[in-house]
Design a protein around this motif. Structure first.
Motif, PDB file in Angstrom:
ATOM      1  N   LYS A 126      27.089  21.260 -18.017  1.00  0.00           N
ATOM      2  CA  LYS A 126      26.145  21.672 -19.051  1.00  0.00           C
ATOM      3  C   LYS A 126      25.753  23.131 -18.828  1.00  0.00           C
ATOM      4  O   LYS A 126      25.367  23.510 -17.723  1.00  0.00           O
ATOM      5  N   PRO A 127      25.891  23.949 -19.847  1.00  0.00           N
ATOM      6  CA  PRO A 127      25.697  25.395 -19.694  1.00  0.00           C
ATOM      7  C   PRO A 127      24.247  25.775 -19.428  1.00  0.00           C
ATOM      8  O   PRO A 127      23.316  25.113 -19.880  1.00  0.00           O
ATOM      9  N   ASN A 128      24.100  26.852 -18.684  1.00  0.00           N
ATOM     10  CA  ASN A 128      22.764  27.385 -18.395  1.00  0.00           C
ATOM     11  C   ASN A 128      22.454  28.475 -19.420  1.00  0.00           C
ATOM     12  O   ASN A 128      22.603  29.664 -19.163  1.00  0.00           O
ATOM     13  N   ILE A 129      22.026  28.048 -20.601  1.00  0.00           N
ATOM     14  CA  ILE A 129      21.733  28.982 -21.695  1.00  0.00           C
ATOM     15  C   ILE A 129      20.222  29.159 -21.807  1.00  0.00           C
ATOM     16  O   ILE A 129      19.482  28.170 -21.892  1.00  0.00           O
ATOM     17  N   PRO A 130      19.733  30.396 -21.793  1.00  0.00           N
ATOM     18  CA  PRO A 130      18.281  30.630 -21.901  1.00  0.00           C
ATOM     19  C   PRO A 130      17.681  29.931 -23.122  1.00  0.00           C
ATOM     20  O   PRO A 130      18.186  30.081 -24.237  1.00  0.00           O
ATOM     21  N   GLY A 131      16.654  29.128 -22.878  1.00  0.00           N
ATOM     22  CA  GLY A 131      15.926  28.488 -23.970  1.00  0.00           C
ATOM     23  C   GLY A 131      16.481  27.148 -24.424  1.00  0.00           C
ATOM     24  O   GLY A 131      15.877  26.496 -25.287  1.00  0.00           O
ATOM     25  N   LEU A 132      17.611  26.727 -23.853  1.00  0.00           N
ATOM     26  CA  LEU A 132      18.212  25.472 -24.311  1.00  0.00           C
ATOM     27  C   LEU A 132      17.250  24.292 -24.159  1.00  0.00           C
ATOM     28  O   LEU A 132      17.186  23.403 -25.014  1.00  0.00           O
ATOM     29  N   GLU A 133      16.483  24.306 -23.075  1.00  0.00           N
ATOM     30  CA  GLU A 133      15.550  23.199 -22.822  1.00  0.00           C
ATOM     31  C   GLU A 133      14.388  23.175 -23.828  1.00  0.00           C
ATOM     32  O   GLU A 133      13.704  22.163 -23.983  1.00  0.00           O
ATOM     33  N   SER A 134      14.191  24.282 -24.538  1.00  0.00           N
ATOM     34  CA  SER A 134      13.089  24.344 -25.502  1.00  0.00           C
ATOM     35  C   SER A 134      13.494  23.878 -26.898  1.00  0.00           C
ATOM     36  O   SER A 134      12.636  23.747 -27.777  1.00  0.00           O
ATOM     37  N   PHE A 135      14.770  23.624 -27.092  1.00  0.00           N
ATOM     38  CA  PHE A 135      15.257  23.234 -28.420  1.00  0.00           C
ATOM     39  C   PHE A 135      14.677  21.878 -28.813  1.00  0.00           C
ATOM     40  O   PHE A 135      14.746  20.913 -28.048  1.00  0.00           O
ATOM     41  N   LYS A 136      14.109  21.768 -30.003  1.00  0.00           N
ATOM     42  CA  LYS A 136      13.418  20.558 -30.446  1.00  0.00           C
ATOM     43  C   LYS A 136      14.343  19.579 -31.178  1.00  0.00           C
ATOM     44  O   LYS A 136      13.965  18.422 -31.409  1.00  0.00           O
ATOM     45  N   GLY A 137      15.515  20.044 -31.550  1.00  0.00           N
ATOM     46  CA  GLY A 137      16.438  19.167 -32.264  1.00  0.00           C
ATOM     47  C   GLY A 137      17.230  18.278 -31.310  1.00  0.00           C
ATOM     48  O   GLY A 137      16.891  18.119 -30.137  1.00  0.00           O
ATOM     49  N   GLU A 138      18.311  17.709 -31.814  1.00  0.00           N
ATOM     50  CA  GLU A 138      19.161  16.798 -31.029  1.00  0.00           C
ATOM     51  C   GLU A 138      20.131  17.611 -30.175  1.00  0.00           C
ATOM     52  O   GLU A 138      20.780  18.538 -30.664  1.00  0.00           O
ATOM     53  N   LEU A 172      33.198  30.273 -37.298  1.00  0.00           N
ATOM     54  CA  LEU A 172      33.551  30.553 -35.907  1.00  0.00           C
ATOM     55  C   LEU A 172      32.727  31.740 -35.427  1.00  0.00           C
ATOM     56  O   LEU A 172      32.727  32.798 -36.053  1.00  0.00           O
ATOM     57  N   ILE A 173      32.036  31.571 -34.319  1.00  0.00           N
ATOM     58  CA  ILE A 173      31.156  32.617 -33.784  1.00  0.00           C
ATOM     59  C   ILE A 173      31.637  33.012 -32.393  1.00  0.00           C
ATOM     60  O   ILE A 173      31.753  32.161 -31.492  1.00  0.00           O
ATOM     61  N   THR A 174      31.915  34.272 -32.195  1.00  0.00           N
ATOM     62  CA  THR A 174      32.468  34.748 -30.921  1.00  0.00           C
ATOM     63  C   THR A 174      31.582  35.783 -30.231  1.00  0.00           C
ATOM     64  O   THR A 174      31.983  36.359 -29.221  1.00  0.00           O
ATOM     65  N   ASP A 175      30.394  36.045 -30.771  1.00  0.00           N
ATOM     66  CA  ASP A 175      29.536  37.098 -30.217  1.00  0.00           C
ATOM     67  C   ASP A 175      28.812  36.692 -28.937  1.00  0.00           C
ATOM     68  O   ASP A 175      28.222  37.530 -28.260  1.00  0.00           O
ATOM     69  N   GLY A 176      28.802  35.427 -28.610  1.00  0.00           N
ATOM     70  CA  GLY A 176      28.106  34.994 -27.405  1.00  0.00           C
ATOM     71  C   GLY A 176      26.654  34.660 -27.689  1.00  0.00           C
ATOM     72  O   GLY A 176      26.004  35.314 -28.522  1.00  0.00           O
ATOM     73  N   ILE A 177      26.126  33.673 -27.001  1.00  0.00           N
ATOM     74  CA  ILE A 177      24.750  33.232 -27.246  1.00  0.00           C
ATOM     75  C   ILE A 177      23.784  34.011 -26.360  1.00  0.00           C
ATOM     76  O   ILE A 177      23.957  34.081 -25.145  1.00  0.00           O
ATOM     77  N   GLN A 178      22.783  34.571 -26.991  1.00  0.00           N
ATOM     78  CA  GLN A 178      21.745  35.291 -26.252  1.00  0.00           C
ATOM     79  C   GLN A 178      20.646  34.337 -25.795  1.00  0.00           C
ATOM     80  O   GLN A 178      20.210  34.354 -24.649  1.00  0.00           O
ATOM     81  N   GLU A 179      20.195  33.475 -26.726  1.00  0.00           N
ATOM     82  CA  GLU A 179      19.155  32.518 -26.396  1.00  0.00           C
ATOM     83  C   GLU A 179      19.080  31.417 -27.454  1.00  0.00           C
ATOM     84  O   GLU A 179      19.570  31.570 -28.574  1.00  0.00           O
ATOM     85  N   VAL A 180      18.443  30.315 -27.039  1.00  0.00           N
ATOM     86  CA  VAL A 180      18.211  29.197 -27.951  1.00  0.00           C
ATOM     87  C   VAL A 180      16.704  29.074 -28.161  1.00  0.00           C
ATOM     88  O   VAL A 180      15.928  29.119 -27.193  1.00  0.00           O
ATOM     89  N   GLY A 181      16.293  28.911 -29.411  1.00  0.00           N
ATOM     90  CA  GLY A 181      14.882  28.705 -29.716  1.00  0.00           C
ATOM     91  C   GLY A 181      14.617  27.247 -30.052  1.00  0.00           C
ATOM     92  O   GLY A 181      15.492  26.394 -29.905  1.00  0.00           O
ATOM     93  N   GLU A 182      13.438  26.945 -30.531  1.00  0.00           N
ATOM     94  CA  GLU A 182      13.074  25.569 -30.856  1.00  0.00           C
ATOM     95  C   GLU A 182      13.928  24.986 -31.974  1.00  0.00           C
ATOM     96  O   GLU A 182      14.196  23.784 -31.999  1.00  0.00           O
ATOM     97  N   ASP A 183      14.380  25.835 -32.899  1.00  0.00           N
ATOM     98  CA  ASP A 183      15.161  25.331 -34.032  1.00  0.00           C
ATOM     99  C   ASP A 183      16.271  26.296 -34.436  1.00  0.00           C
ATOM    100  O   ASP A 183      16.726  26.292 -35.585  1.00  0.00           O
ATOM    101  N   HIS A 184      16.694  27.139 -33.500  1.00  0.00           N
ATOM    102  CA  HIS A 184      17.709  28.137 -33.850  1.00  0.00           C
ATOM    103  C   HIS A 184      18.473  28.625 -32.615  1.00  0.00           C
ATOM    104  O   HIS A 184      18.080  28.355 -31.482  1.00  0.00           O
ATOM    105  N   ILE A 235      22.661  20.386 -31.462  1.00  0.00           N
ATOM    106  CA  ILE A 235      23.600  21.122 -30.609  1.00  0.00           C
ATOM    107  C   ILE A 235      24.483  20.121 -29.869  1.00  0.00           C
ATOM    108  O   ILE A 235      23.985  19.205 -29.211  1.00  0.00           O
ATOM    109  N   ILE A 236      25.786  20.309 -29.988  1.00  0.00           N
ATOM    110  CA  ILE A 236      26.747  19.495 -29.236  1.00  0.00           C
ATOM    111  C   ILE A 236      27.360  20.372 -28.155  1.00  0.00           C
ATOM    112  O   ILE A 236      27.861  21.467 -28.433  1.00  0.00           O
ATOM    113  N   LEU A 237      27.302  19.903 -26.924  1.00  0.00           N
ATOM    114  CA  LEU A 237      27.862  20.652 -25.794  1.00  0.00           C
ATOM    115  C   LEU A 237      29.281  20.161 -25.527  1.00  0.00           C
ATOM    116  O   LEU A 237      29.501  19.137 -24.894  1.00  0.00           O
TER     117      LEU A 237
END
Length: 534
Positions: free
Chosen positions: A164-176, A326-338, A352-354
């Motif tokens: 499971k990736p260590n993405i900033p803010g992933l734990e704050s995501f309120k969705g599934e 298709l998104i190739t720019d890389g993830i900077q952070e995850v918010g509660e709904d974005h 979000i599906i990992l």
């Protein structure tokens, strides 16, 4: 009475006393009930050894094909080859069968060969400790159950702990949020905005399946994968009739598949030849993707085969859909709904599906499992610089321990079941040799293991795996700990017999003495959940 008789009597008394203080004892303890563990159990029974247990952490058998149930989940090796050579299945529905059909096959094998009475479910092993005074292993579960075994076999496989990736803010995501190996079938994706992170072997299967249902699908790609066409089709009634009524035809077909897959080794071992295959793969991309910009994003910049080659006829066309990006720019952070990418763009997300694969490095997937061999040394200590073993099975300092599909026995071109059967045969031969030599323990010599692994790493030089890309085959320091650098038939030939001079063999009388304290309390083994294993 001779000195040897006195010593032998003391050894036996010491052994009997120590064992009386322990829980049930078996000859072989096997961890895992996937293809490796089941094969080990079947061949033990075939060899006349019924003193064993199959320790399973879940409530059902099956390993990978029990856990991975995501939409489109299927094997990328042909079913008639991704099955035991001794238990052919004429009823495979298609060339590449799905997870349910494979899981049904493993259940069939467990029942047919009478393995279920040896399975102890809910036994998640927390530690395996070697007692050098008795020459036995003690395996302890997370809830305190224990079993002792002279021989300990790891059939856990390298791909069972989700990464499971260590993405900033992933734990704050309120969705599934869920990993592909932990698919939430209760979640309704219809009308949802879904982000899929990762484009490996799992993602290329589920992405085409969920795309028609979701409102919007964002596929976050770190590195493009080489994708080749999949010869997917259903078997006809005539073919299945022949497989069922003319076993020779089925075996011939299996042999044809084996040698066809084995021929893929040529470009893998020769990067120059691989470049020809990359041109074929580029034609496959061009066939489905007409947009030059999108095609460039989906075209890898590394030698084909350096990372796992993927096969699919559905994945690439999915990106022509208006609701797939298709998104190739890389993830900077995850918010509660974005999710925000490094270019600053924000995309609203419902789920979000990992699709981020597994912890393939044994130093990661075994980090919560203490394996302690001679002199109190742990396996993670031994593998501090990287995992290695003799033929991927035995490790110096860890007597009577075998790993199936261990270091440098993975494949990039053929069926791992072929390797599993070779390894299980080797383990059986080791057990027979121990009995013949009246040995309580066997342990690979350090110099033999070192020489073997030098040969392995030399064999990996100048192959596509060492051509410069980063992959899960290779650890941080550049060492390839995963792949067998040659043909599978060569591995089988090398493991048909056990070279006695490669191991140190010790009888019970040669093991170190252990002082038994007077007044030791005897445990009642009949009260333990594993009492039936005695």
């Amino acid at each position: 009475m001779s000195h040897q008789q006195v010593k032998g009597g003391a050894d036996q008394a010491r052994t009997d006393q120590s064992r009386s203080n322990q829980i049930p004892s078996v000859k072989v303890a096997i961890i895992g009930t996937g293809f490796s563990g089941l094969c080990m159990g079947i061949k033990l029974l075939e060899a006349g050894i019924d003193s064993f247990v199959l320790l399973e952490k879940k409530t059902d058998i099956g390993g990978t094909w029990r856990d991975n149930t995501y939409p489109g989940c299927a094997c990328d090796v042909q079913s008639h080859l991704y099955s035991y050579s001794f238990e052919g299945n004429p009823e495979w529905s298609k060339v590449f069968s799905g997870w349910k059909e494979i899981q049904d096959y493993t259940n069939h094998c467990a029942t047919k060969y009478g393995l279920r009475k040896y399975v102890h479910s809910g036994f998640e092993v927390a530690s395996a400790i070697f007692d050098e005074h008795l020459g036995e292993w003690t395996l302890t579960s997370r809830d305190g159950q224990q079993v002792r075994a002279q021989t300990f076999v790891m059939g856990t496989g390298p791909l069972h702990v989700p990464a499971k990736p260590n993405i900033p803010g992933l734990e704050s995501f309120k969705g599934e949020v869920f990993h592909s190996a932990e698919w939430n079938h209760d979640f309704d994706m219809k009308g949802k905005r879904v982000a899929s992170i990762g484009t490996g072997g799992s993602a290329i299967q589920y992405v085409p399946e969920i795309a028609p249902d979701v409102d919007q699908l964002y596929v976050y790609q770190r590195t493009a994968a080489w994708v080749l066409p999949r010869n997917e089709r259903a078997y006809t009634g005539v073919e299945k009739w022949l497989f069922r009524n003319a076993p020779g035809v089925r075996k011939l077909y299996r042999s044809m598949l084996y040698w066809m897959n084995e021929s893929r080794l040529l470009p893998i071992l020769n990067p120059t030849v691989a470049s020809v295959f990359s041109k074929v793969a580029k034609l496959h991309i061009r066939k489905y993707i007409k947009d030059p910009e999108l095609r460039a994003k989906l075209t890898p910049d590394y030698t084909i085969g350096c990372k796992r080659i993927l096969i699919s006829n559905k994945y690439l066309p999915t990106f022509n859909r208006s609701n797939v990006e298709l998104i190739t720019d890389g993830i900077q952070e995850v918010g509660e709904d974005h999710i925000v990418t490094r270019d600053g763009k924000k995309r609203d997300i419902d789920a979000i599906i990992l699709g981020t694969g597994f912890q393939a490095d044994p130093r990661n997937y075994l980090k919560d499992f203490v394996i302690q061999g001679r002199d109190g040394k742990t396996l993670l200590d031994e593998w501090k610089e990287g995992a290695e073993a003799y033929f991927g099975m035995t490790v110096k300092g860890f007597p009577n321990m075998f790993q199936l599909v261990g270091p440098n026995t993975g494949l990039g071109h053929n069926s791992v079941i072929f390797m599993i059967e070779s390894q299980v045969h080797y383990v059986i031969e080791c057990l027979k040799k121990m009995k013949t030599k009246n040995a309580q323990t066997m342990e690979v010599k350090p110099e033999i293991q070192t020489q073997f692994n030098e040969w392995i790493q030399n064999g990996l030089k100048n192959t596509v795996w060492s051509s410069g890309c980063a992959s899960w085959y290779i650890q941080d320091n550049g060492k390839n700990f995963t792949i067998w650098p040659g043909s599978t038939w060569r591995y089988r030939l090398k493991t048909r017999s056990v070279p006695e001079t490669s191991f140190v063999w010790k009888s019970l009388s040669q093991l170190p003495e252990k002082i038994i304290e007077e007044g030791a309390v005897k445990a009642d083994a009949s009260d333990t959940p594993l009492a039936a294993a005695q």
